[in-house]
Design a protein around this motif. Structure first.
Motif, PDB file in Angstrom:
ATOM      1  N   ARG A  55     -10.667  -7.640  -7.598  1.00 38.52           N
ATOM      2  CA  ARG A  55     -10.325  -6.268  -7.022  1.00 38.52           C
ATOM      3  C   ARG A  55     -10.201  -6.418  -6.212  1.00 38.52           C
ATOM      4  N   ASN A  56     -11.001  -6.998  -5.146  1.00 33.03           N
ATOM      5  CA  ASN A  56     -10.188  -6.698  -4.153  1.00 33.03           C
ATOM      6  C   ASN A  56      -9.139  -6.192  -3.809  1.00 33.03           C
ATOM      7  N   ASN A  57      -8.559  -7.554  -4.402  1.00 35.96           N
ATOM      8  CA  ASN A  57      -7.302  -8.588  -4.286  1.00 35.96           C
ATOM      9  C   ASN A  57      -6.210  -7.299  -4.649  1.00 35.96           C
ATOM     10  N   LYS A  62      -1.828  -3.846  -4.239  1.00 33.38           N
ATOM     11  CA  LYS A  62      -1.206  -1.978  -4.986  1.00 33.38           C
ATOM     12  C   LYS A  62      -1.001  -1.415  -3.624  1.00 33.38           C
ATOM     13  N   LEU A  63      -2.517  -0.750  -2.821  1.00 28.49           N
ATOM     14  CA  LEU A  63      -2.043  -0.237  -1.809  1.00 28.49           C
ATOM     15  C   LEU A  63      -0.707  -0.978  -0.542  1.00 28.49           C
ATOM     16  N   LYS A  69       8.122  -3.221  -4.981  1.00 32.60           N
ATOM     17  CA  LYS A  69       8.479  -4.360  -4.448  1.00 32.60           C
ATOM     18  C   LYS A  69       8.367  -3.966  -3.049  1.00 32.60           C
ATOM     19  N   SER A  70       7.964  -4.872  -1.948  1.00 35.26           N
ATOM     20  CA  SER A  70       8.060  -5.057  -0.425  1.00 35.26           C
ATOM     21  C   SER A  70       7.336  -5.995  -0.009  1.00 35.26           C
ATOM     22  N   THR A  71       7.865  -6.677   1.164  1.00 41.40           N
ATOM     23  CA  THR A  71       7.322  -6.949   2.320  1.00 41.40           C
ATOM     24  C   THR A  71       6.226  -7.330   3.528  1.00 41.40           C
ATOM     25  N   VAL A  72       5.495  -7.797   3.029  1.00 40.55           N
ATOM     26  CA  VAL A  72       3.997  -7.766   4.777  1.00 40.55           C
ATOM     27  C   VAL A  72       4.275  -9.258   5.572  1.00 40.55           C
ATOM     28  N   ARG A  73       3.715  -8.832   5.896  1.00 41.75           N
ATOM     29  CA  ARG A  73       3.616  -9.666   6.944  1.00 41.75           C
ATOM     30  C   ARG A  73       2.180 -10.753   6.457  1.00 41.75           C
ATOM     31  N   CYS A  74       1.788 -12.026   6.238  1.00 36.49           N
ATOM     32  CA  CYS A  74      -0.293 -12.618   5.690  1.00 36.49           C
ATOM     33  C   CYS A  74      -1.168 -12.042   6.540  1.00 36.49           C
ATOM     34  N   GLU A  80      -7.700  -7.470   6.085  1.00 39.14           N
ATOM     35  CA  GLU A  80      -8.188  -6.440   5.141  1.00 39.14           C
ATOM     36  C   GLU A  80      -9.033  -6.696   4.077  1.00 39.14           C
ATOM     37  N   GLY A  81      -8.953  -7.714   4.255  1.00 38.17           N
ATOM     38  CA  GLY A  81      -9.211  -8.957   3.076  1.00 38.17           C
ATOM     39  C   GLY A  81      -9.731  -9.581   2.071  1.00 38.17           C
TER      40      GLY A  81
END
Length: 129
Positions: A55-57, A62-63, A69-74, A80-81
């Motif tokens: 659920r947290n993942n 989603k956030l 579609k997007s790209t974000v640093r690991c 964020e957990g």
């Protein structure tokens, strides 16, 4: 002065116990039911822990993927957990990339210019085939 002996009760049904001072159950049924319940609690704890992580993942994916579609640093997701070891299923695209999904939100780890990133996607109908 005599010390009063504490009342010992069955761990399952809470009836007063008679007999040996180290007795824990009033009968075999209570003993069996108590240990069965304890074994279920262990299983439920594991299940609930995994469900909490999933659920947290999902919430985190989603956030950070409002557009589909997007790209974000690991590191951003990990701070964020986010726990990439927990996912519900996977999808392999025609290029051979394997996206891991947490329900309807997927992620693929990539390294670009020496930086680890996640490509985030949302489940699409065409992925079912």
């Amino acid at each position: 002065m005599d010390k009063l002996k504490p009342t010992v009760r069955c761990l399952k049904c809470r009836k007063k116990l008679k007999g040996r001072s180290d007795k824990k159950f009033c009968n075999d049924h209570c003993k069996s039911a108590y240990h069965y319940k304890k074994s279920l609690e262990g299983e439920l704890k594991f299940y609930n822990d995994v469900l909490r992580i999933l659920r947290n993942n999902r919430k985190i994916l989603k956030l950070y993927n409002r557009e589909g579609k997007s790209t974000v640093r690991c590191g951003v997701l990990l701070e964020e957990g986010f726990n990439p070891k927990f996912f519900t299923h996977y999808w392999k695209n025609s290029k051979g990339d394997v996206y891991l999904f947490v329900f309807e939100f997927g992620f693929l780890k990539r390294s670009e210019h020496g930086k680890d990133k996640y490509v985030l996607v949302k489940w699409q109908e065409y992925m079912e085939h």
